[in-house]
Write an enzyme that holds these catalytic residues in place. Structure first.
Site, mmCIF file in Angstrom:
data_model
loop_
_atom_site.group_PDB
_atom_site.id
_atom_site.type_symbol
_atom_site.label_atom_id
_atom_site.label_comp_id
_atom_site.label_asym_id
_atom_site.label_seq_id
_atom_site.Cartn_x
_atom_site.Cartn_y
_atom_site.Cartn_z
ATOM 1 N N CYS A 1 41.483 49.775 70.184
ATOM 2 C CA CYS A 1 42.263 50.876 70.760
ATOM 3 C C CYS A 1 43.124 51.559 69.699
ATOM 4 O O CYS A 1 43.435 50.970 68.649
ATOM 5 C CB CYS A 1 43.182 50.350 71.858
ATOM 6 S SG CYS A 1 42.347 49.919 73.394
ATOM 7 N N GLU B 1 46.289 52.218 69.823
ATOM 8 C CA GLU B 1 47.571 51.515 69.631
ATOM 9 C C GLU B 1 47.400 50.352 68.662
ATOM 10 O O GLU B 1 48.264 50.093 67.822
ATOM 11 C CB GLU B 1 48.099 50.982 70.973
ATOM 12 C CG GLU B 1 48.387 52.055 72.011
ATOM 13 C CD GLU B 1 47.209 52.348 72.919
ATOM 14 O OE1 GLU B 1 46.056 52.330 72.442
ATOM 15 O OE2 GLU B 1 47.440 52.602 74.108
ATOM 16 N N CYS C 1 46.378 50.409 77.730
ATOM 17 C CA CYS C 1 45.677 49.378 78.501
ATOM 18 C C CYS C 1 46.498 48.083 78.482
ATOM 19 O O CYS C 1 47.474 47.960 77.721
ATOM 20 C CB CYS C 1 44.276 49.143 77.931
ATOM 21 S SG CYS C 1 44.260 48.213 76.388
ATOM 22 N N CYS D 1 46.902 46.396 75.101
ATOM 23 C CA CYS D 1 47.787 47.141 74.195
ATOM 24 C C CYS D 1 49.247 46.988 74.606
ATOM 25 O O CYS D 1 50.139 47.002 73.756
ATOM 26 C CB CYS D 1 47.384 48.606 74.142
ATOM 27 S SG CYS D 1 45.896 48.847 73.158
HETATM 28 N N1 THU Z 1 41.646 53.300 74.700
HETATM 29 C C1 THU Z 1 42.656 53.303 73.755
HETATM 30 O O1 THU Z 1 42.406 53.590 72.576
HETATM 31 N N2 THU Z 1 43.895 52.981 74.168
HETATM 32 C C2 THU Z 1 44.237 52.653 75.444
HETATM 33 O O2 THU Z 1 45.339 52.192 75.693
HETATM 34 C C3 THU Z 1 43.266 52.926 76.527
HETATM 35 C C4 THU Z 1 41.852 52.943 76.084
HETATM 36 C C5 THU Z 1 40.283 53.620 74.260
HETATM 37 C C6 THU Z 1 39.356 52.425 74.217
HETATM 38 C C7 THU Z 1 37.999 53.091 74.323
HETATM 39 O O3 THU Z 1 37.586 53.459 73.012
HETATM 40 C C8 THU Z 1 38.267 54.353 75.121
HETATM 41 O O4 THU Z 1 39.678 54.549 75.116
HETATM 42 C C9 THU Z 1 37.782 54.285 76.551
HETATM 43 O O5 THU Z 1 38.245 53.133 77.194
#
Ligand code: THU
Length: 134
Positions: free
Chosen positions: A54, A56, A87, A90
């Site tokens: 992610c 973060e 998420c 994170c």
């Molecule tokens: N994603 C993030 O980068 N941060 C979050 O807190 C939520 C989800 C990304 C992970 C994945 O690459 C995409 O968003 C779809 O889930």
């Protein structure tokens, strides 16, 4: 000292570099470390889906790699209908390094924003006190 607008701008820029061939959902994050430095990250997906990381996580890794382990503010941004929220994983990662009272700002490209205190991010968070039975 950089402010929230600066962090949104940094997160918006780095979001462009997100590697998202599977979801197509680009996310950018920017973290204001205690010394006033800004660290950014974007999501990096992988053909083995669970290996993706992610935005973060990338920003936190950049901050720690620069020798810093505390932050006062974090911003996460995506092209979402409502301000994108970190998420669960994170949230736990952010709490590891957040100073007391740190602010988390969620945003989208339309300029919608939502902001919360880090302590409201993850009720019942697992913390190191739970590993200490003495
Ligand atoms: N994603 C993030 O980068 N941060 C979050 O807190 C939520 C989800 C990304 C992970 C994945 O690459 C995409 O968003 C779809 O889930």
């Amino acid at each position: 000292m950089p402010d929230t607008a600066d962090l949104i701008s940094a997160a918006t820029s780095v979001r462009e570099n997100a590697y998202v061939p599977y979801s197509g959902f680009k996310v950018g994050a920017a973290i204001l470390a205690s010394d006033g430095s800004v660290h950014v990250g974007c999501n990096v997906e992988n053909v083995a889906y669970p290996e993706g990381t992610c935005a973060e996580a990338g920003a936190i890794a950049a901050m720690v790699a620069s020798g810093l382990t505390c932050f006062d503010e974090a911003v996460v941004i995506a092209d979402s209908p409502v301000p994108v929220t970190p998420c669960g994983g994170c949230r736990q990662k952010l709490l590891e390094f957040a100073n007391e009272g740190a602010r988390i700002t969620m945003a989208n490209l339309e300029g919608d924003k939502r902001d919360m205190n880090v302590s409201d991010l993850l009720p019942g968070v697992f913390d190191r006190a739970q590993m200490d039975k003495t």
